[in-house]
Design a protein around this motif. Structure first.
Motif, PDB file in Angstrom:
ATOM      1  N   ILE A  63       0.826  -1.216   0.000  1.00  0.00           N
ATOM      2  CA  ILE A  63       0.000   0.000   0.000  1.00  0.00           C
ATOM      3  C   ILE A  63       0.856   1.259   0.000  1.00  0.00           C
ATOM      4  O   ILE A  63       0.570   2.221  -0.709  1.00  0.00           O
ATOM      5  CB  ILE A  63      -0.950  -0.020   1.218  1.00  0.00           C
ATOM      6  CG1 ILE A  63      -2.120  -0.972   0.934  1.00  0.00           C
ATOM      7  CG2 ILE A  63      -1.476   1.366   1.535  1.00  0.00           C
ATOM      8  CD1 ILE A  63      -3.044  -1.189   2.092  1.00  0.00           C
ATOM      9  N   MET A  73     -12.436  19.048   8.398  1.00  0.00           N
ATOM     10  CA  MET A  73     -11.069  18.956   8.935  1.00  0.00           C
ATOM     11  C   MET A  73     -10.211  20.056   8.326  1.00  0.00           C
ATOM     12  O   MET A  73     -10.490  20.533   7.237  1.00  0.00           O
ATOM     13  CB  MET A  73     -10.458  17.601   8.579  1.00  0.00           C
ATOM     14  CG  MET A  73     -10.719  16.514   9.578  1.00  0.00           C
ATOM     15  SD  MET A  73      -9.994  14.985   8.994  1.00  0.00           S
ATOM     16  CE  MET A  73      -8.589  14.837  10.081  1.00  0.00           C
ATOM     17  N   GLU A  78      -4.043  19.123   8.883  1.00  0.00           N
ATOM     18  CA  GLU A  78      -4.393  17.994   9.743  1.00  0.00           C
ATOM     19  C   GLU A  78      -4.825  16.796   8.897  1.00  0.00           C
ATOM     20  O   GLU A  78      -4.420  15.654   9.130  1.00  0.00           O
ATOM     21  CB  GLU A  78      -5.549  18.468  10.634  1.00  0.00           C
ATOM     22  CG  GLU A  78      -6.011  17.509  11.669  1.00  0.00           C
ATOM     23  CD  GLU A  78      -7.280  18.027  12.340  1.00  0.00           C
ATOM     24  OE1 GLU A  78      -7.522  17.623  13.457  1.00  0.00           O
ATOM     25  OE2 GLU A  78      -8.035  18.823  11.733  1.00  0.00           O
ATOM     26  N   TYR A  96      -3.063  13.192   8.357  1.00  0.00           N
ATOM     27  CA  TYR A  96      -3.800  11.941   8.622  1.00  0.00           C
ATOM     28  C   TYR A  96      -3.632  10.967   7.460  1.00  0.00           C
ATOM     29  O   TYR A  96      -3.247   9.809   7.652  1.00  0.00           O
ATOM     30  CB  TYR A  96      -5.274  12.287   8.851  1.00  0.00           C
ATOM     31  CG  TYR A  96      -6.206  11.102   8.952  1.00  0.00           C
ATOM     32  CD1 TYR A  96      -6.101  10.188  10.007  1.00  0.00           C
ATOM     33  CD2 TYR A  96      -7.226  10.904   8.020  1.00  0.00           C
ATOM     34  CE1 TYR A  96      -6.971   9.119  10.117  1.00  0.00           C
ATOM     35  CE2 TYR A  96      -8.098   9.838   8.125  1.00  0.00           C
ATOM     36  CZ  TYR A  96      -7.969   8.946   9.167  1.00  0.00           C
ATOM     37  OH  TYR A  96      -8.834   7.893   9.272  1.00  0.00           O
ATOM     38  N   ARG A 131      -0.098   9.674   7.155  1.00  0.00           N
ATOM     39  CA  ARG A 131       0.273   8.675   8.169  1.00  0.00           C
ATOM     40  C   ARG A 131      -0.432   7.353   7.913  1.00  0.00           C
ATOM     41  O   ARG A 131       0.094   6.290   8.247  1.00  0.00           O
ATOM     42  CB  ARG A 131      -0.011   9.226   9.556  1.00  0.00           C
ATOM     43  CG  ARG A 131       0.844  10.460   9.853  1.00  0.00           C
ATOM     44  CD  ARG A 131       0.957  10.750  11.299  1.00  0.00           C
ATOM     45  NE  ARG A 131       1.575   9.645  12.011  1.00  0.00           N
ATOM     46  CZ  ARG A 131       1.430   9.452  13.313  1.00  0.00           C
ATOM     47  NH1 ARG A 131       0.696  10.290  14.019  1.00  0.00           N
ATOM     48  NH2 ARG A 131       2.008   8.435  13.907  1.00  0.00           N
ATOM     49  N   LEU A 132      -1.627   7.404   7.307  1.00  0.00           N
ATOM     50  CA  LEU A 132      -2.287   6.148   6.926  1.00  0.00           C
ATOM     51  C   LEU A 132      -1.472   5.414   5.865  1.00  0.00           C
ATOM     52  O   LEU A 132      -1.548   4.199   5.744  1.00  0.00           O
ATOM     53  CB  LEU A 132      -3.693   6.410   6.384  1.00  0.00           C
ATOM     54  CG  LEU A 132      -4.793   6.730   7.399  1.00  0.00           C
ATOM     55  CD1 LEU A 132      -6.131   6.781   6.697  1.00  0.00           C
ATOM     56  CD2 LEU A 132      -4.842   5.709   8.526  1.00  0.00           C
ATOM     57  N   GLU A 166      -1.337   0.384  14.189  1.00  0.00           N
ATOM     58  CA  GLU A 166      -1.014   1.801  14.161  1.00  0.00           C
ATOM     59  C   GLU A 166      -2.072   2.585  13.368  1.00  0.00           C
ATOM     60  O   GLU A 166      -2.515   3.647  13.778  1.00  0.00           O
ATOM     61  CB  GLU A 166       0.346   1.960  13.493  1.00  0.00           C
ATOM     62  CG  GLU A 166       1.167   3.106  14.019  1.00  0.00           C
ATOM     63  CD  GLU A 166       2.558   3.030  13.424  1.00  0.00           C
ATOM     64  OE1 GLU A 166       2.890   3.943  12.669  1.00  0.00           O
ATOM     65  OE2 GLU A 166       3.269   2.032  13.678  1.00  0.00           O
ATOM     66  N   LYS A 167      -2.464   1.994  12.234  1.00  0.00           N
ATOM     67  CA  LYS A 167      -3.471   2.655  11.400  1.00  0.00           C
ATOM     68  C   LYS A 167      -4.805   2.714  12.130  1.00  0.00           C
ATOM     69  O   LYS A 167      -5.513   3.727  12.074  1.00  0.00           O
ATOM     70  CB  LYS A 167      -3.622   1.910  10.072  1.00  0.00           C
ATOM     71  CG  LYS A 167      -2.437   2.116   9.172  1.00  0.00           C
ATOM     72  CD  LYS A 167      -2.671   1.525   7.800  1.00  0.00           C
ATOM     73  CE  LYS A 167      -1.444   1.744   6.936  1.00  0.00           C
ATOM     74  NZ  LYS A 167      -1.586   1.142   5.617  1.00  0.00           N
ATOM     75  N   LEU A 208      -4.757   5.465  14.465  1.00  0.00           N
ATOM     76  CA  LEU A 208      -4.896   6.750  13.754  1.00  0.00           C
ATOM     77  C   LEU A 208      -6.362   7.040  13.450  1.00  0.00           C
ATOM     78  O   LEU A 208      -6.843   8.160  13.620  1.00  0.00           O
ATOM     79  CB  LEU A 208      -4.117   6.700  12.437  1.00  0.00           C
ATOM     80  CG  LEU A 208      -2.629   6.973  12.502  1.00  0.00           C
ATOM     81  CD1 LEU A 208      -1.988   6.652  11.164  1.00  0.00           C
ATOM     82  CD2 LEU A 208      -2.385   8.438  12.859  1.00  0.00           C
ATOM     83  N   ILE A 209      -7.065   5.993  12.991  1.00  0.00           N
ATOM     84  CA  ILE A 209      -8.477   6.177  12.637  1.00  0.00           C
ATOM     85  C   ILE A 209      -9.292   6.480  13.888  1.00  0.00           C
ATOM     86  O   ILE A 209     -10.114   7.404  13.902  1.00  0.00           O
ATOM     87  CB  ILE A 209      -9.025   4.913  11.936  1.00  0.00           C
ATOM     88  CG1 ILE A 209      -8.266   4.672  10.638  1.00  0.00           C
ATOM     89  CG2 ILE A 209     -10.508   5.059  11.657  1.00  0.00           C
ATOM     90  CD1 ILE A 209      -8.488   3.313  10.041  1.00  0.00           C
ATOM     91  N   ARG A 214      -8.732  10.025  14.884  1.00  0.00           N
ATOM     92  CA  ARG A 214      -9.424  10.994  14.040  1.00  0.00           C
ATOM     93  C   ARG A 214     -10.920  11.030  14.353  1.00  0.00           C
ATOM     94  O   ARG A 214     -11.522  12.086  14.504  1.00  0.00           O
ATOM     95  CB  ARG A 214      -9.235  10.669  12.558  1.00  0.00           C
ATOM     96  CG  ARG A 214      -9.618  11.825  11.648  1.00  0.00           C
ATOM     97  CD  ARG A 214      -9.959  11.378  10.246  1.00  0.00           C
ATOM     98  NE  ARG A 214     -11.330  10.920  10.155  1.00  0.00           N
ATOM     99  CZ  ARG A 214     -12.380  11.708   9.957  1.00  0.00           C
ATOM    100  NH1 ARG A 214     -12.218  12.983   9.796  1.00  0.00           N
ATOM    101  NH2 ARG A 214     -13.594  11.208   9.912  1.00  0.00           N
ATOM    102  N   GLU A 215     -11.522   9.840  14.454  1.00  0.00           N
ATOM    103  CA  GLU A 215     -12.965   9.776  14.718  1.00  0.00           C
ATOM    104  C   GLU A 215     -13.290  10.432  16.062  1.00  0.00           C
ATOM    105  O   GLU A 215     -14.241  11.186  16.184  1.00  0.00           O
ATOM    106  CB  GLU A 215     -13.443   8.316  14.724  1.00  0.00           C
ATOM    107  CG  GLU A 215     -13.400   7.648  13.369  1.00  0.00           C
ATOM    108  CD  GLU A 215     -14.403   8.240  12.380  1.00  0.00           C
ATOM    109  OE1 GLU A 215     -15.433   8.784  12.822  1.00  0.00           O
ATOM    110  OE2 GLU A 215     -14.138   8.190  11.173  1.00  0.00           O
ATOM    111  N   VAL A 263      -6.249   1.841   3.942  1.00  0.00           N
ATOM    112  CA  VAL A 263      -6.604   0.918   5.022  1.00  0.00           C
ATOM    113  C   VAL A 263      -7.713  -0.009   4.566  1.00  0.00           C
ATOM    114  O   VAL A 263      -8.444   0.294   3.632  1.00  0.00           O
ATOM    115  CB  VAL A 263      -7.069   1.671   6.288  1.00  0.00           C
ATOM    116  CG1 VAL A 263      -5.969   2.530   6.834  1.00  0.00           C
ATOM    117  CG2 VAL A 263      -8.300   2.503   6.006  1.00  0.00           C
ATOM    118  N   LEU A 298     -11.311   0.628   9.044  1.00  0.00           N
ATOM    119  CA  LEU A 298     -11.998   1.914   9.090  1.00  0.00           C
ATOM    120  C   LEU A 298     -13.280   1.797   9.915  1.00  0.00           C
ATOM    121  O   LEU A 298     -13.583   2.645  10.767  1.00  0.00           O
ATOM    122  CB  LEU A 298     -12.305   2.373   7.665  1.00  0.00           C
ATOM    123  CG  LEU A 298     -12.912   3.757   7.510  1.00  0.00           C
ATOM    124  CD1 LEU A 298     -12.013   4.817   8.093  1.00  0.00           C
ATOM    125  CD2 LEU A 298     -13.179   4.064   6.041  1.00  0.00           C
TER     126      LEU A 298
END
Lengths: 322, 436
Positions: A83, A99, A103, A107, A110-111, B4-5, B8-9, B12-13, B225, B230
């Protein structure tokens, strides 16, 4: 020795798609598709709506899985760790409205697997390059569509993927920004990335692509380098410019011996322009010999068809067959 | 990598949710508003004793009037028996009295006579007022009847006995009516709270899925992802925001109680026995009793399981809501799918209410506190009444297993739905997606 050759051969292709088939609710979206995408090329993936382009792109991005067949990236069977080596700008693209730009970019970066520090450095590089650093704290909903697309472009490329996939990248851009993005894409290719380019806009294909693959109804209709395809489709049409006072004789000679597509005579300059289609067994050099006695040959060039014409021709043929 | 992902999600949420204005308003403003409202209502009801109503009485039987004419705090009677009913009617209307009570001439058939007693009013009177009036007439007539049989009302009252059963389990835990009332109140409140949270947060998860779909950001995100990550991140992020909101409310409650203590000088624990006896007259003793009874409840246990069921219910329903969000294009299309989700929630609340009111350990209550869709609401309602740990463990186990099952189903719908635009989805279509 043989295995070494094979190994090298595989390394020339960044992406290899083998007999990929995908069905949605009984409709065959991709019918045993095999494609090899050379490293460092800009590869145009073309086709009318519903041809299977998006299905194929989603499989390469591992958003969906093929029913059959396999995909290899740099010789390795496609897996989730790839990926971070692929960048994808979808046709249907958007960002989280509420958003902030920075930021959100952080995000998404980093994904893709970048560390916080790395993401920030690379994003700032691109924001500076596009002169949009002052957007960092703006909310996406404050940006125009074109502005948001710049951010999307940055997010697609900033992790320096070896394979970049752009689905209709120019839609929504004004000509100035489209030019900017086109130059960036070429630059990325020059830096070693391979680019898959999916579009309807034929003029951008001729401008940018080395290879193309034309899909229709889940099947490959045409594949090859742009130059080779133009040769293939344009081989038998020539444009001839001729200076003569003997127009009638010249024309009657052509009508008898060749298929005359078009002609135009300017009496003042005594210049005759002709477009001639050759039959399978006829050779342009023979014609040239025969023409010389009638006057002065000024131009004799093969007329290359536009990708647009090739596209329509090939799709028309397959539709007729089916 | 994937962990880790996911983090992150979730982050954010969570941040998106708690930065939302409505979250801030709900968390900080609504408890303040509610307490202000409660105070206002309290003061209004305290100050606003309803004005005494003036009722004209025409007693053609001369059985009643002499006794009730003394009236009560809320009703003042004016005896116009001599005027006759028709004149009195006109007088009541012209003088603006509140009503006319007409008692017809005495009849040997008591029932018939009693039912012919009529109250004339301009506007229809309140139920409470009518009931008070009925009670007054009933007592008056009963007392007259008793006297005829040689019993005085006084004697009757003296011979009455009030029983309040002392309740105890075999292990010696003592319960009281007040304690039971508290448990009911707490149980109902908790069940209702969980239901509300599930609906509010479930809807917000659903909205966030729809937003990603309509924004078309989804395709960019799921190129990085897995849809399942998600989905999970979204559910967990929102659950955490819900928990945060709940803790904020708890904290605010503590602050308010402390403020009330400070402002009104009520110190439940420092009250001396003598004082409490005195204060019992003023109702302060009741507050102390309540505090005592609350102390007797298995508070820690209740709290721990409340959190577990809160989270469990949240996770379970959020997964369903997320799947619904993925299946549709706009919020208006969600109705047909949301209704079947709301039904078990509402059923749970009503069954829970009935259960704690009648039989907290009846078969219906037990079944509903085991079934995963209703357990997060019914079980916390029952816990104050004492539920065996085994039962709770089974219930939580079932909840967990079904969460895993439902989240898998939801993920299937989710991953197909998020990439599907402009298609009205039917249940049959959803079933197809599930089988893919």
């Amino acid at each position: 020795m043989i295995s070494l050759i094979c190994y090298n051969f595989y390394l020339l292709n960044v992406l290899r798609i083998e007999e990929v088939t995908k069905q949605y609710n009984g409709v065959l979206a991709l019918d045993s598709i095999s494609i090899e995408i050379p490293k460092g090329s800009i590869y145009g993936l073309l086709g009318p709506n519903g041809a299977g382009k998006t299905s194929l792109i989603r499989i390469i991005n591992q958003i969906t899985q093929p029913d059959n067949g396999s995909v290899y990236l740099d010789g390795e069977l496609l897996c989730p760790s790839h990926i971070s080596q692929i960048g994808y700008l979808p046709e249907e693209r958007g960002l989280y409205k509420n958003m902030r730009v920075g930021e959100q970019a952080m995000y998404l970066a980093r994904l893709k697997g970048l560390s916080k520090k790395e993401a920030k450095t690379r994003l700032l590089y691109w924001f500076d390059k596009f002169g949009i650093r002052n957007w960092w704290d703006k909310k996406i909903q404050e940006l125009s569509k074109g502005m948001a697309q710049k951010v999307q472009f940055i997010v697609t490329v900033m992790h320096r993927p070896k394979l970049l996939i752009f689905d209709e990248p120019f839609s929504g851009f004004d000509p100035v920004n489209a030019e900017l993005i086109a130059n960036e894409i070429l630059q990325l290719r020059n830096e070693g990335a391979t680019i898959i380019f999916s579009t309807h806009r034929m003029e951008s294909i001729e401008q940018m692509c080395d290879h193309i693959c034309l899909l229709n109804k889940g099947k490959i209709v045409l594949e090859g380098t742009v130059a080779a395809l133009q040769q293939l489709y344009g081989a038998k049409i020539y444009e001839i410019v001729f200076k003569t006072n003997n127009t009638k004789e010249v024309l009657s000679f052509f009508v008898d011996a060749y298929e005359l597509r078009n002609h135009n005579y300017d009496e003042v300059s005594a210049i005759l322009k002709l477009e001639v289609a050759f039959k399978e067994n006829e050779r342009p050099s023979d014609l040239m010999q025969n023409l010389l006695p009638f006057g002065e040959l000024m131009q004799f060039v093969q007329k290359l068809p536009s990708m647009h014409a090739i596209f329509l021709d090939a799709i028309g043929k397959t539709d007729m067959h089916s | 990598m994937s962990m880790e992902k996911l983090l992150l999600i979730i982050r954010r949420e969570f941040l998106t949710k708690i930065r939302n204005k409505s979250f801030v308003v709900m968390t900080f403003l609504s408890p303040i508003l509610i307490s202000i409202l409660a105070m206002v209502v309290f003061y209004i009801t305290k100050e606003d004793t309803p004005a005494q109503k003036q009722i004209v009485v025409v007693d053609a039987s001369s059985e009643v009037v002499a006794k009730i004419v003394e009236g009560s705090e809320t009703i003042q009677f004016i005896d116009y028996s001599t005027l006759g009913v028709e004149v009195a009617k006109a007088l009541v209307q012209s003088e603006g009295y509140d009503g006319l009570l007409y008692i017809p001439p005495f009849h040997s058939e008591k029932e018939k006579w009693a039912n012919a007693i009529t109250l004339y009013t301009e506007e229809s009177p309140g139920i409470l007022f009518v009931e008070t009036l009925e009670k007054l007439i009933e007592t008056t007539m009963m007392s007259a009847n008793l006297r005829k049989q040689g019993v005085s009302l006084e004697n009757l009252k003296n011979s009455q006995v009030d029983i309040a059963l002392r309740q105890s389990s075999f292990s010696g835990a003592i319960a009281s009516k007040l304690g039971n009332g508290l448990k009911m109140g707490l149980g109902m409140g908790v069940g209702y709270l969980i239901m509300m949270f599930i609906v509010i947060y479930g809807t917000s998860v659903m909205r966030s899925v729809i937003e990603e779909k309509t924004n078309r950001v989804i395709e960019i995100v799921i190129a990085s992802v897995k849809p399942f990550q998600l989905l999970l991140g979204k559910i967990i992020g929102n659950t955490l925001a819900g928990l945060l909101q709940f803790f904020c409310w708890g904290l605010l409650l503590l602050v308010f109680t402390a403020a009330a203590k400070f402002a009104f000088g009520v110190h439940f624990d420092e009250m001396s026995p003598q004082l409490s006896q005195v204060s019992e007259m003023n109702g302060v003793g009741q507050i102390q009793d309540v505090a005592l009874e609350i102390g007797k409840l298995p508070l820690l246990r209740m709290f721990v399981f409340f959190i577990i069921y809160f989270v469990g219910g949240f996770l379970l329903y959020s997964a369903i809501y997320a799947a619904i969000g993925a299946a549709v294009d706009t919020e208006t299309d969600t109705q047909q799918f949301v209704l079947p989700v709301i039904i078990p929630l509402i059923m749970a609340v009503y069954v829970g209410f009935a259960a704690v009111l009648t039989d907290p350990h009846g078969i219906l209550s037990v079944v509903f506190s085991l079934v995963p869709l209703t357990a997060p609401i019914v079980m916390p309602m029952r816990i104050p009444f004492g539920v065996s740990t085994l039962e709770i463990v089974i219930s939580i186990g079932l909840l967990l297993v079904s969460f895993l099952g439902i989240v898998r189903m939801a993920a299937k719908i989710y991953r197909t739905g998020i990439l599907m635009y402009g298609k009205k989805i039917s249940y049959r279509e959803l079933y197809k997606w599930l089988r893919q």
